[in-house]
Design a protein around this motif. Structure first.
Motif, PDB file in Angstrom:
ATOM      1  N   ALA A  31       0.838  -1.200   0.000  1.00 49.12           N
ATOM      2  CA  ALA A  31       0.000   0.000   0.000  1.00 49.12           C
ATOM      3  C   ALA A  31       0.875   1.254   0.000  1.00 49.12           C
ATOM      4  O   ALA A  31       0.624   2.204  -0.749  1.00 49.12           O
ATOM      5  CB  ALA A  31      -0.913  -0.004   1.220  1.00 49.12           C
ATOM      6  N   GLY A  32       1.929   1.241   0.832  1.00 52.31           N
ATOM      7  CA  GLY A  32       2.844   2.381   0.858  1.00 52.31           C
ATOM      8  C   GLY A  32       3.542   2.561  -0.476  1.00 52.31           C
ATOM      9  O   GLY A  32       3.712   3.689  -0.956  1.00 52.31           O
ATOM     10  N   ALA A  33       3.950   1.445  -1.104  1.00 49.94           N
ATOM     11  CA  ALA A  33       4.641   1.522  -2.387  1.00 49.94           C
ATOM     12  C   ALA A  33       3.729   2.079  -3.475  1.00 49.94           C
ATOM     13  O   ALA A  33       4.151   2.894  -4.303  1.00 49.94           O
ATOM     14  CB  ALA A  33       5.150   0.140  -2.784  1.00 49.94           C
ATOM     15  N   ALA A  34       2.467   1.644  -3.471  1.00 49.13           N
ATOM     16  CA  ALA A  34       1.514   2.142  -4.469  1.00 49.13           C
ATOM     17  C   ALA A  34       1.331   3.649  -4.353  1.00 49.13           C
ATOM     18  O   ALA A  34       1.303   4.368  -5.357  1.00 49.13           O
ATOM     19  CB  ALA A  34       0.169   1.427  -4.300  1.00 49.13           C
ATOM     20  N   ILE A  35       1.232   4.128  -3.114  1.00 45.34           N
ATOM     21  CA  ILE A  35       1.103   5.570  -2.885  1.00 45.34           C
ATOM     22  C   ILE A  35       2.371   6.292  -3.335  1.00 45.34           C
ATOM     23  O   ILE A  35       2.316   7.356  -3.950  1.00 45.34           O
ATOM     24  CB  ILE A  35       0.830   5.846  -1.389  1.00 45.34           C
ATOM     25  CG1 ILE A  35      -0.528   5.272  -0.975  1.00 45.34           C
ATOM     26  CG2 ILE A  35       0.890   7.336  -1.096  1.00 45.34           C
ATOM     27  CD1 ILE A  35      -1.690   5.775  -1.781  1.00 45.34           C
ATOM     28  N   GLY A  36       3.532   5.694  -3.021  1.00 44.76           N
ATOM     29  CA  GLY A  36       4.795   6.293  -3.426  1.00 44.76           C
ATOM     30  C   GLY A  36       4.917   6.408  -4.935  1.00 44.76           C
ATOM     31  O   GLY A  36       5.409   7.415  -5.450  1.00 44.76           O
ATOM     32  N   VAL A  37       4.469   5.389  -5.642  1.00 44.99           N
ATOM     33  CA  VAL A  37       4.523   5.416  -7.104  1.00 44.99           C
ATOM     34  C   VAL A  37       3.655   6.548  -7.650  1.00 44.99           C
ATOM     35  O   VAL A  37       4.069   7.299  -8.546  1.00 44.99           O
ATOM     36  CB  VAL A  37       4.069   4.059  -7.695  1.00 44.99           C
ATOM     37  CG1 VAL A  37       3.848   4.175  -9.207  1.00 44.99           C
ATOM     38  CG2 VAL A  37       5.109   2.989  -7.415  1.00 44.99           C
TER      39      VAL A  37
ATOM     40  N   ALA B 296       8.724   2.609   4.475  1.00 43.66           N
ATOM     41  CA  ALA B 296       9.691   1.954   3.588  1.00 43.66           C
ATOM     42  C   ALA B 296       9.075   1.713   2.219  1.00 43.66           C
ATOM     43  O   ALA B 296       9.710   1.945   1.179  1.00 43.66           O
ATOM     44  CB  ALA B 296      10.155   0.639   4.206  1.00 43.66           C
ATOM     45  N   GLY B 297       7.823   1.258   2.214  1.00 48.75           N
ATOM     46  CA  GLY B 297       7.132   1.064   0.947  1.00 48.75           C
ATOM     47  C   GLY B 297       6.965   2.360   0.182  1.00 48.75           C
ATOM     48  O   GLY B 297       7.115   2.408  -1.047  1.00 48.75           O
ATOM     49  N   SER B 298       6.667   3.443   0.902  1.00 44.58           N
ATOM     50  CA  SER B 298       6.490   4.749   0.276  1.00 44.58           C
ATOM     51  C   SER B 298       7.779   5.233  -0.374  1.00 44.58           C
ATOM     52  O   SER B 298       7.770   5.801  -1.478  1.00 44.58           O
ATOM     53  CB  SER B 298       6.022   5.778   1.313  1.00 44.58           C
ATOM     54  OG  SER B 298       4.741   5.447   1.816  1.00 44.58           O
TER      55      SER B 298
END
Length: 271
Positions: A22-28, A231-233
């Motif tokens: 979820a954090g990575a998707a937001i970061g992208v 970290a994902g973000s």
């Protein structure tokens, strides 16, 4: 906010890969337009993970701080340090207002009833959607104000941005970058670097204000969740930066603006 159940909602107990994803998707999403994505993360914290408004703001602020700290060296490497340093009066002018605004905004958020805070957040998300569209679909020209008008305008703009950033838990780049271009005539790349230099101390002031309230306990209770999502973000923001320009703004910007507007409606209707 005194029980473990309210500090750690059921959604926050999702598996680590789901939180990181979820954090990575937001970061992208944020990285593709050169931002950190905190404005998209806030409704996710409330809608998907079940955090109350104030808790979500505090967690969002903590994660935004991490993203900005990581982004700052990369941004400064992209623009010569001497070039950014030469613009220090711009940063100081905005900071004169944003530091006060951050403290005031955090204080107001802490005093608001939850129902009121949800509606304020919804309104601010509409503002972010408008700023996103204007910044990326129009050519911003400097207002060419005389110095006697430019300085108080910078302080006033900084104060307003500090308030918004504190209440939403964001870095405020969505508003800082166009403000720097309009008021001070800087190019977009330099404005991006200056916005981070203004954002960091502004965020620290808001963070310090939140830390003086009992609501800040939500951060300690959700430290693992926050670390994983942050970290994902960061990873997502880096990936999104690599995708910068891959998707045409004519499609990407309206789509992101719609996401913000839909999120605003859901927050406004939140109980």
């Amino acid at each position: 906010m005194t029980t473990d159940q309210t500090l750690v909602p059921l959604g926050a107990k999702r598996p680590a890969p789901a939180v990181f994803g979820a954090g990575a998707a937001i970061g992208v999403l944020g990285g593709m337009i050169g931002l950190g994505g905190a404005e998209f993360r806030l409704p996710l914290l409330i809608g998907l993970f079940g955090f109350a408004a104030l808790s979500a703001v505090i967690l969002n602020k903590a994660m935004s701080l991490v993203v900005v700290l990581v982004a700052l060296p990369a941004r400064l490497a992209a623009v010569p340090t001497a070039e950014v340093a030469a613009r220090w009066p711009v940063a100081v002018n905005l900071l004169a207002g944003s530091l006060l605004g951050a403290w005031a905004g955090a204080s107001w958020a802490l005093r608001m009833r939850s129902a009121t805070l949800y509606k304020v957040l919804a309104g601010l998300m509409v503002l972010m959607a408008a700023a996103l569209v204007v910044t990326h679909t129009t050519t911003l020209d400097t207002l060419a104000l005389p110095l006697w008008a430019q300085i108080p305008a910078g302080v006033a703009a900084g104060f307003g941005i500090g308030v918004v950033a504190a209440i939403m838990g964001v870095a405020g780049g969505e508003l800082l970058i166009p403000t720097i271009v309009l008021l001070f005539g800087e190019d977009i790349k330099t404005a991006g670097s200056l916005s981070l230099l203004v954002s960091l101390p502004t965020m620290l002031v808001a963070f310090a204000r939140y830390s003086r309230d009992g609501s800040f306990a939500v951060l300690g209770a959700n430290l693992r969740f926050t670390t994983i999502m942050a970290a994902g973000s960061v990873v997502g923001a880096i990936l999104g930066g690599l995708l910068l320009g891959v998707f045409p703004d004519a499609i990407l910007i309206p789509a992101l603006a719609v996401i913000l507007l839909v999120s605003a409606v859901k927050l406004a209707c939140h109980d």
